[in-house]
Write an enzyme that holds these catalytic residues in place. Sequence first.
Site, PDB file in Angstrom:
ATOM      1  N   LYS A 195       5.853   2.838  11.631  1.00 45.33           N
ATOM      2  CA  LYS A 195       4.528   2.218  11.919  1.00 45.33           C
ATOM      3  C   LYS A 195       4.674   0.983  12.813  1.00 45.33           C
ATOM      4  O   LYS A 195       3.800   0.902  13.848  1.00 45.33           O
ATOM      5  CB  LYS A 195       3.784   2.029  10.812  1.00 45.33           C
ATOM      6  CG  LYS A 195       2.698   0.790  10.755  1.00 45.33           C
ATOM      7  CD  LYS A 195       1.573   1.301  11.298  1.00 45.33           C
ATOM      8  CE  LYS A 195       0.514   0.090  11.013  1.00 45.33           C
ATOM      9  NZ  LYS A 195       0.751  -1.090  11.303  1.00 45.33           N
ATOM     10  N   ASP A 196       5.835   0.235  12.907  1.00 42.37           N
ATOM     11  CA  ASP A 196       6.141  -0.690  13.483  1.00 42.37           C
ATOM     12  C   ASP A 196       7.288  -0.475  14.364  1.00 42.37           C
ATOM     13  O   ASP A 196       8.313  -0.866  14.318  1.00 42.37           O
ATOM     14  CB  ASP A 196       6.374  -2.082  12.681  1.00 42.37           C
ATOM     15  CG  ASP A 196       5.124  -2.378  11.686  1.00 42.37           C
ATOM     16  OD1 ASP A 196       4.206  -2.801  12.125  1.00 42.37           O
ATOM     17  OD2 ASP A 196       5.055  -2.070  10.661  1.00 42.37           O
TER      18      ASP A 196
ATOM     19  N   GLN B 100       9.218  -2.913  16.248  1.00 43.04           N
ATOM     20  CA  GLN B 100       9.891  -3.688  15.412  1.00 43.04           C
ATOM     21  C   GLN B 100      11.364  -2.952  14.789  1.00 43.04           C
ATOM     22  O   GLN B 100      12.515  -3.446  14.904  1.00 43.04           O
ATOM     23  CB  GLN B 100       9.196  -4.031  14.064  1.00 43.04           C
ATOM     24  CG  GLN B 100       9.795  -4.541  12.810  1.00 43.04           C
ATOM     25  CD  GLN B 100       9.010  -4.916  11.921  1.00 43.04           C
ATOM     26  OE1 GLN B 100       8.516  -5.936  11.820  1.00 43.04           O
ATOM     27  NE2 GLN B 100       8.662  -4.325  10.669  1.00 43.04           N
TER      28      GLN B 100
ATOM     29  N   GLY C  52       9.282   0.937   8.487  1.00 46.31           N
ATOM     30  CA  GLY C  52       8.500   1.991   8.770  1.00 46.31           C
ATOM     31  C   GLY C  52       8.519   2.236  10.268  1.00 46.31           C
ATOM     32  O   GLY C  52       8.513   1.214  11.247  1.00 46.31           O
TER      33      GLY C  52
ATOM     34  N   SER D  42      -2.325  -0.087   6.478  1.00 39.79           N
ATOM     35  CA  SER D  42      -1.842  -1.447   6.943  1.00 39.79           C
ATOM     36  C   SER D  42      -2.181  -2.578   5.979  1.00 39.79           C
ATOM     37  O   SER D  42      -3.538  -2.449   5.619  1.00 39.79           O
ATOM     38  CB  SER D  42      -2.338  -1.821   8.493  1.00 39.79           C
ATOM     39  OG  SER D  42      -2.291  -3.488   8.693  1.00 39.79           O
ATOM     40  N   SER D  43      -1.589  -3.472   5.640  1.00 34.88           N
ATOM     41  CA  SER D  43      -2.327  -4.588   4.824  1.00 34.88           C
ATOM     42  C   SER D  43      -3.624  -5.120   5.560  1.00 34.88           C
ATOM     43  O   SER D  43      -4.463  -5.723   4.683  1.00 34.88           O
ATOM     44  CB  SER D  43      -1.195  -5.776   4.460  1.00 34.88           C
ATOM     45  OG  SER D  43      -0.156  -4.995   3.924  1.00 34.88           O
ATOM     46  N   ARG D  44      -3.657  -5.061   6.799  1.00 31.73           N
ATOM     47  CA  ARG D  44      -4.887  -5.706   7.500  1.00 31.73           C
ATOM     48  C   ARG D  44      -6.173  -4.736   7.326  1.00 31.73           C
ATOM     49  O   ARG D  44      -7.048  -5.197   7.720  1.00 31.73           O
ATOM     50  CB  ARG D  44      -4.547  -5.978   8.986  1.00 31.73           C
ATOM     51  CG  ARG D  44      -3.509  -7.407   9.075  1.00 31.73           C
ATOM     52  CD  ARG D  44      -3.300  -7.477  10.446  1.00 31.73           C
ATOM     53  NE  ARG D  44      -2.217  -8.809  10.708  1.00 31.73           N
ATOM     54  CZ  ARG D  44      -1.029  -8.798  10.818  1.00 31.73           C
ATOM     55  NH1 ARG D  44      -0.312  -7.635  10.682  1.00 31.73           N
ATOM     56  NH2 ARG D  44      -0.265  -9.723  10.790  1.00 31.73           N
TER      57      ARG D  44
ATOM     58  N   HIS E 113       0.815  -1.266   0.033  1.00 33.68           N
ATOM     59  CA  HIS E 113      -0.064   0.040  -0.093  1.00 33.68           C
ATOM     60  C   HIS E 113       0.964   1.232   0.096  1.00 33.68           C
ATOM     61  O   HIS E 113       2.101   1.185  -0.119  1.00 33.68           O
ATOM     62  CB  HIS E 113      -0.882  -0.061   1.159  1.00 33.68           C
ATOM     63  CG  HIS E 113      -0.222  -0.414   2.505  1.00 33.68           C
ATOM     64  ND1 HIS E 113       0.719   0.694   2.886  1.00 33.68           N
ATOM     65  CD2 HIS E 113      -0.334  -1.356   3.199  1.00 33.68           C
ATOM     66  CE1 HIS E 113       1.169   0.028   4.164  1.00 33.68           C
ATOM     67  NE2 HIS E 113       0.667  -1.132   4.472  1.00 33.68           N
TER      68      HIS E 113
ATOM     69  N   HIS F 272       4.133   1.105   2.224  1.00 33.90           N
ATOM     70  CA  HIS F 272       5.150   0.512   1.793  1.00 33.90           C
ATOM     71  C   HIS F 272       6.004   1.331   0.471  1.00 33.90           C
ATOM     72  O   HIS F 272       6.983   1.515   0.184  1.00 33.90           O
ATOM     73  CB  HIS F 272       4.767  -0.791   0.988  1.00 33.90           C
ATOM     74  CG  HIS F 272       4.113  -1.730   2.018  1.00 33.90           C
ATOM     75  ND1 HIS F 272       2.893  -2.077   1.851  1.00 33.90           N
ATOM     76  CD2 HIS F 272       4.716  -2.613   2.933  1.00 33.90           C
ATOM     77  CE1 HIS F 272       2.673  -3.015   2.962  1.00 33.90           C
ATOM     78  NE2 HIS F 272       3.892  -3.318   3.534  1.00 33.90           N
TER      79      HIS F 272
HETATM   80  P1  AMP Z   1       4.813  -5.259   6.344  1.00 31.41           P
HETATM   81  O1  AMP Z   1       4.476  -5.661   5.090  1.00 31.41           O
HETATM   82  O2  AMP Z   1       3.502  -5.057   7.115  1.00 31.41           O
HETATM   83  O3  AMP Z   1       5.756  -6.330   7.179  1.00 31.41           O
HETATM   84  O4  AMP Z   1       5.545  -4.081   6.365  1.00 31.41           O
HETATM   85  C1  AMP Z   1       6.939  -3.771   5.677  1.00 31.41           C
HETATM   86  C2  AMP Z   1       7.303  -2.389   6.103  1.00 31.41           C
HETATM   87  O5  AMP Z   1       6.547  -1.394   5.705  1.00 31.41           O
HETATM   88  C3  AMP Z   1       7.683  -2.324   7.467  1.00 31.41           C
HETATM   89  O6  AMP Z   1       9.013  -1.659   7.937  1.00 31.41           O
HETATM   90  C4  AMP Z   1       6.555  -1.603   8.013  1.00 31.41           C
HETATM   91  O7  AMP Z   1       7.062  -0.803   9.091  1.00 31.41           O
HETATM   92  C5  AMP Z   1       6.324  -0.555   6.848  1.00 31.41           C
HETATM   93  N1  AMP Z   1       4.896  -0.115   6.714  1.00 31.41           N
HETATM   94  C6  AMP Z   1       3.780  -0.662   7.227  1.00 31.41           C
HETATM   95  N2  AMP Z   1       2.834  -0.022   7.073  1.00 31.41           N
HETATM   96  C7  AMP Z   1       3.329   1.392   7.029  1.00 31.41           C
HETATM   97  C8  AMP Z   1       2.896   2.689   6.943  1.00 31.41           C
HETATM   98  N3  AMP Z   1       1.646   2.996   7.150  1.00 31.41           N
HETATM   99  N4  AMP Z   1       3.526   3.827   7.100  1.00 31.41           N
HETATM  100  C9  AMP Z   1       4.982   3.556   6.941  1.00 31.41           C
HETATM  101  N5  AMP Z   1       5.632   2.315   6.766  1.00 31.41           N
HETATM  102  C10 AMP Z   1       4.767   1.196   6.790  1.00 31.41           C
END
Ligand code: AMP
Length: 283
Positions: free
Chosen positions: A150-151, A154, A148, A186-188, A35, A38
Amino acid sequence: MPLRVVQTIDEVRAALADRARLGTIGLVPTMGALHAGHARLIERAVKDCRTVVVSIFVNPLQFDRADDLARYPRPLQADLSLCEQLGAELVFAPAPEEIYPEPPDVTVHVGETAKHLCGAFRPGHFDGVATVVLKLFHIVQPDVAYFGEKDAQQLAIIRRMVADLNLSVRIAPVETVREPDGLALSSRNQHLGPAERALAPALFKALCAVRDGVAGGTTEAAALKRDAVEAIPSDERLRLEYLELVDPRTFQPVAAVTGPVIAAGALWVGSTRLIDNVLCTPP
Ligand code: AMP
């Protein structure tokens, strides 16, 4: 250069063998279902680095619930189009067996930084994250890796892993991308029905209440949390898992605010678990 998509570790290593030609290599680790959050990471990488690698891997090791892993969205073709459009050079999209030919016997264990917040509610989650990220760092050998805010827990854990294990990769944080109403992308989020989607910004609003309280000079964490919880509407579809004020580096809860803190929360909206965090700075 057109996007190359590979599934095996050998192909990644072959594609990235000529380091002199490829220049600075940036890695954006993701689980796909990409999204605009990412996209911001990939754009930042494309701006900084001559060669950008995006990994797309739904890492079974970091899922504590089988149903969450099973229903995690996997729209690979759309993800690849976005990576191409943004100017990435390589996508590494391995099958689980490529990364884990057998259950791993040697893994990364995260200590205190994973003790609270998501670490407390998702047993083994951050060990799984750290293990797969370390594997990706060894496979791709990036100069810079993008994560990100966001996490935030992590991100703190990855930074700590890089410091503790002397990894030669620079970690680049990227600010959280939000919907106009504040909901963090978020993907969720795609699991949310319309009524749930309308309730979902409650978490960000509660965290903003902490931010405003801290900016206004309140220092007692218990009082700040109380106000934040009150900002969440009482609705049977909403269940707050945690809301905590923590030190931005160690992720240990603080009782009193004496410097910048992160307010972090996890909120269940129906059967979807959302997390978010906000940096709070005292006056
Ligand atoms: P994920 O696919 O959820 O594992 O996320 C992959 C990367 O994208 C991680 O470093 C996340 O922190 C980052 N990310 C996910 N959502 C967002 C967002 N809304 N804003 C910025 N970074 C994000």
